[in-house]
Scaffold this active site. Structure first.
Site, short mmCIF file in Angstrom:
data_model
loop_
_atom_site.label_atom_id
_atom_site.label_comp_id
_atom_site.label_asym_id
_atom_site.label_seq_id
_atom_site.Cartn_x
_atom_site.Cartn_y
_atom_site.Cartn_z
N SER A 218 -1.58 0.37 9.20
CA SER A 218 -2.88 0.41 9.87
C SER A 218 -3.99 -0.25 9.05
CB SER A 218 -3.26 1.86 10.19
OG SER A 218 -3.35 2.63 9.00
N ASP B 180 -2.27 -5.66 1.11
CA ASP B 180 -1.46 -4.68 1.82
C ASP B 180 -2.10 -3.31 1.67
OD1 ASP B 180 0.66 -3.59 3.26
OD2 ASP B 180 2.22 -4.50 2.01
N ALA C 249 -1.14 1.12 1.10
CA ALA C 249 -0.23 1.94 0.30
C ALA C 249 -0.33 3.39 0.76
CB ALA C 249 -0.57 1.84 -1.19
N ASP C 250 0.70 4.15 0.44
CA ASP C 250 0.73 5.57 0.79
C ASP C 250 0.18 6.44 -0.33
OD1 ASP C 250 2.09 4.94 3.26
OD2 ASP C 250 3.86 4.58 2.03
N LYS D 139 4.95 2.98 -1.45
CA LYS D 139 4.79 2.31 -0.17
C LYS D 139 6.06 2.48 0.66
CE LYS D 139 3.28 -1.88 -0.18
NZ LYS D 139 2.52 -1.59 1.06
N GLY D 140 5.94 2.16 1.95
CA GLY D 140 7.13 2.16 2.79
C GLY D 140 7.13 3.15 3.91
N ALA D 141 6.01 3.85 4.15
CA ALA D 141 5.98 4.80 5.26
C ALA D 141 6.20 4.09 6.59
CB ALA D 141 4.65 5.55 5.28
N GLU E 214 7.91 -6.07 2.10
CA GLU E 214 6.63 -5.93 1.39
C GLU E 214 6.81 -6.22 -0.10
OE1 GLU E 214 4.12 -2.65 3.96
OE2 GLU E 214 5.64 -1.93 2.56
N LYS F 29 -5.56 8.58 -0.67
CA LYS F 29 -4.29 8.04 -1.19
C LYS F 29 -4.24 8.03 -2.72
CE LYS F 29 -3.07 7.25 3.04
NZ LYS F 29 -2.79 5.92 3.56
#
Length: 233
Positions: free
Chosen positions: A32, A85, A87-88, A99-101, A108, A126
């Site tokens: 998002s 990008d 990040a989570d 990352k990677g959710a 990525e 975050k």
């Protein structure tokens, strides 16, 4: 997400886009927050700004292409100048990232590793003391015999869940036709070591630990935006 949070993220995304220069090859992230970057960049492209985008997922490629951003695949460019990008989780100081959710972790990471500079845009929720605090580590594994890497992750102390597609209820399949195992380790004291040990497991393709990859983080907070750079490389 509140309208105020969305506004702050938009400001941070615009700040990141300002670092994109004419004729750059730009890695376009997934998620998002990354979508806000893509949309802002598309506005500049519509005004004649010359860039080429390298998307990190099919979803991002569809969005960027629909907005008129010229695109190339990673294998079709010599190098990427800048990747932006989301990040989570972000660990200040080191800028270790989780990352990677969204399930695009392999692409990525490939795009990030081929970039001269990597900027992540996040909101202040975050920021964590240690990555792994709130999110499991996504691990992309081959479909065939996926229980083998699952056992290997369990042996490292993780609680494993197969990621499911929210629509079908079946295992989520990445753009690379792999599965994702969400490995909950809890707060990770040594991401470098864990990164190496996870990659040693047969059947693991990639994981969502971004260690020594990120150059800058733009954080959207209630007091405005802040820029973080790594204290330790």
């Amino acid at each position: 997400m509140s309208a105020e949070q969305e506004r702050r993220k938009q400001q941070a995304a615009e700040l990141a886009v300002k670092q994109i220069e004419e004729s750059m090859i730009v890695g376009l992230g997934t998620g998002s927050t990354a979508d806000l970057v893509t949309k802002r960049l598309a506005e500049q492209v519509a005004e004649g700004f010359d860039v080429i985008g390298v998307p990190t997922s099919r979803k991002t490629a569809e969005l960027a292409g629909s907005l008129g951003i010229p695109l190339r695949d990673l294998q079709d460019v010599a190098h990427i100048d800048l990747t932006i990008d989301g990040a989570d989780e972000i660990q200040p100081g080191t800028l270790f990232a989780l990352k990677g959710a969204g399930g695009a972790l392999l692409r990525e990471k490939l795009v990030a590793l081929d970039s001269s500079k990597v900027i992540l845009v996040v909101d202040d929720t975050k920021i964590v003391d240690l990555i792994g605090n709130n999110f499991a580590v996504p691990v992309e594994v081959v479909q065939f015999g996926w229980r083998v890497p699952a056992r290997g992750l369990g042996a490292l102390g993780a609680t494993i869940e197969m990621r499911l597609d929210p629509v079908t209820g079946q295992p989520f399949v990445t753009d690379n036709d792999n599965y994702v195992l969400d490995a909950a380790f809890g707060p990770i004291g040594d991401p470098n070591q864990l990164s190496r040990r996870v990659k040693e497991i047969t059947g693991v393709i990639e994981h969502g630990l971004f260690v020594g990859v990120v150059d800058e983080v733009i954080v959207a907070g209630s007091d405005g935006t802040a820029t973080l750079t790594p204290d330790v490389l």
